[in-house]
Design a protein around this motif. Structure first.
Motif, PDB file in Angstrom:
ATOM      1  N   GLU A   1       0.825  -1.207   0.000  1.00  0.00           N
ATOM      2  CA  GLU A   1       0.000   0.000   0.000  1.00  0.00           C
ATOM      3  C   GLU A   1       0.861   1.260   0.000  1.00  0.00           C
ATOM      4  O   GLU A   1       0.495   2.265  -0.617  1.00  0.00           O
ATOM      5  N   LYS A   2       2.003   1.210   0.674  1.00  0.00           N
ATOM      6  CA  LYS A   2       2.918   2.356   0.670  1.00  0.00           C
ATOM      7  C   LYS A   2       3.443   2.615  -0.741  1.00  0.00           C
ATOM      8  O   LYS A   2       3.528   3.768  -1.196  1.00  0.00           O
ATOM      9  N   THR A   3       3.805   1.550  -1.442  1.00  0.00           N
ATOM     10  CA  THR A   3       4.277   1.679  -2.821  1.00  0.00           C
ATOM     11  C   THR A   3       3.184   2.275  -3.709  1.00  0.00           C
ATOM     12  O   THR A   3       3.437   3.153  -4.540  1.00  0.00           O
ATOM     13  N   PHE A   4       1.962   1.801  -3.518  1.00  0.00           N
ATOM     14  CA  PHE A   4       0.825   2.305  -4.303  1.00  0.00           C
ATOM     15  C   PHE A   4       0.633   3.806  -4.077  1.00  0.00           C
ATOM     16  O   PHE A   4       0.433   4.572  -5.028  1.00  0.00           O
ATOM     17  N   LYS A   5       0.690   4.235  -2.833  1.00  0.00           N
ATOM     18  CA  LYS A   5       0.516   5.655  -2.503  1.00  0.00           C
ATOM     19  C   LYS A   5       1.630   6.500  -3.118  1.00  0.00           C
ATOM     20  O   LYS A   5       1.389   7.630  -3.574  1.00  0.00           O
TER      21      LYS A   5
END
Length: 471
Positions: A351-355
């Motif tokens: 999710e951090k990568t997506f953000k």
């Protein structure tokens, strides 16, 4: 947490998590908090999803930390401190913190350093459920062994302490009964009952969005999956392939992450989502196999929408040529940088990568944004904006959107694919202009005009039927 730390249990343990005392006065043999261990084992036996187990463990751990802190805190004599009052005060602690009027909640919020307030949605969706299950399991456990969590509230009361001193064995049995009756009095007995009354006030349409996750902005979606490759990225095409497929199919993230090479038909440009438990999974370690999940899907067929379908196939070709390891020992499409299945990676890291990618694509804020936002976008687009041949208004019927998203009933679709507020505002603006242009008097005849139009429609249908008969 102040008094405990949540850790992964040994691989030989039945449960996945342990709650360990941080109190220096607790002996090493007693540091494992047994009521929590029993609850963790119970979750493992009942087949909870890994993410749910972790979330429930965190919520219950914080609740135990709160109760434990209450048992060690001195309160004024006029404060009614029992197991029931401590449990019920937890709601005020979460929602209002140091601003709570409840004296137990307010004092513990200070001692535990509670600063960030919890939302009603979080309370109603997972916190209420996790703590209720923990108390139910604890209630059953107390029939076998005395409780280790709430007993201090009874041992600290003079009348209980006196009876205990009078007869240790008798007091032990009596104490267990008192604690058992206490838990029985607070644990909800019916499905619709709530441990925390505030949990009933959920998902209000006028001031609450139905999910923490929000739909990815449609106008930013194409630039999101079309952004340039960072110079040093080794997983860029994997990530863009994943995101484009999520946007094209509206599938759940877990479903897409578990796609295997055999699920992709390049000749027919088709992608299938299949239950991982309905077939063998060679090449997975035991730990990776435990990460498999399947929420259930009414159809394994996916319906890819443009332009994301074309973007997916383009990224897939580059991913397979430049980043995919065909000799990894398994056939799952999406791989970590070490070639192991991507679905077994840390969710928070994904999710951090997506953000990060979302920010690079121009999003001003990533609050409420996650890979699941692309599923919400898919539902919003197909329900409200998708061009439909032969229709003046865009958007598919909700029964069709249900099929596209793989739902077994339309109720689930309604939760994900909400009517977009932009559409509502457009309809309202059109109606207001109509009334304004025709004057206030037109409002008085609006019902009459509606029925006149309906009569015209019915007359046309009657003429059509009559013409068919004459033919």
């Amino acid at each position: 947490m102040k008094n405990f730390i949540l850790v992964d249990a040994p691989v030989t343990s039945e449960g996945r998590y342990l709650l360990i005392h941080l109190d220096p006065h607790v002996t090493d043999q007693a540091r494992e908090f047994e009521p929590f261990t029993h609850f963790a084992k119970w979750m493992a036996r009942h087949g909870f999803a890994l993410n749910t187990e972790k979330l429930y463990a965190e919520h219950v751990g914080r609740f135990i930390d709160y109760v434990y802190e209450a048992s060690r805190t001195q309160f004024p004599a006029d404060v009614d401190l029992t197991a029931q009052t401590v449990i019920y005060s937890y709601q005020a602690y979460l929602l209002f913190g140091q601003g709570a009027t409840n004296p137990i909640a307010r004092k513990l919020a200070v001692s535990l350093g509670k600063e960030k307030l919890t939302s009603n949605i979080s309370l109603s969706q997972t916190i209420e459920s996790s703590i209720t299950w923990f108390l139910r399991v604890s209630e059953e456990r107390n029939k076998i062994a005395p409780d280790q969590l709430f007993s201090p509230f009874y041992l600290n009361l003079r009348e209980y302490r006196t009876q205990r001193e009078a007869s240790a064995q008798k007091a032990k049995s009596w104490l267990a009964a008192v604690i058992r009756d206490s838990l029985s009095s607070v644990v909800p007995k019916r499905k619709r009952d709530k441990l925390f009354p505030q949990a009933k006030r959920r998902d209000k349409k006028n001031d609450k969005r139905p999910f923490k996750t929000i739909a990815f902005p449609i106008e930013r979606a194409v630039s999101f999956v079309r952004q340039p490759k960072p110079p040093r990225s080794q997983t860029f095409y994997r990530d863009m392939t994943l995101y484009a497929l999520l946007a094209a199919t509206g599938a759940r993230t877990s479903e897409v992450l578990q796609i295997r090479m055999s699920d992709i038909d390049v000749d027919e440009l088709s992608v299938f989502l299949r239950d991982p438990f309905a077939r063998s999974s060679p090449g997975l370690t035991e730990e990776e196999h435990e990460c498999l999940s399947w929420k259930g899907r009414d159809t394994e067929i996916t319906f890819l929408i443009e332009p994301f379908a074309a973007i997916f196939w383009q990224h897939l070709e580059k991913y397979l040529a430049l980043e995919y390891n065909s000799s990894a020992g398994h056939d799952f499409l999406f791989q970590n940088s070490d070639s192991r299945p991507f679905f077994a990676s840390d969710r928070s890291s994904r999710e951090k990568t997506f953000k990060n990618y979302a920010m690079k694509s121009g999003l001003a804020s990533t609050a409420g944004i996650s890979p699941h936002s692309l599923r919400h976008m898919y539902g919003t687009y197909t329900l409200n904006y998708m061009p439909v041949p032969g229709r003046d208004l865009p958007g598919l019927p909700i029964t069709y959107v249900k099929i596209l998203m793989g739902h077994s009933n339309v109720t689930s679709t309604m939760k994900y694919a909400k009517q977009d507020t932009d559409m509502v505002e457009a309809y309202l603006q059109h109606a207001n202009q109509y009334i304004t242009q025709r004057g206030e008097e037109s409002f008085m005849t609006i019902r009459q005009e509606f029925h006149s139009r309906q009569l015209e429609v019915l007359q046309k249908e009657a003429d059509r039927i009559s013409g068919t008969k004459n033919d």
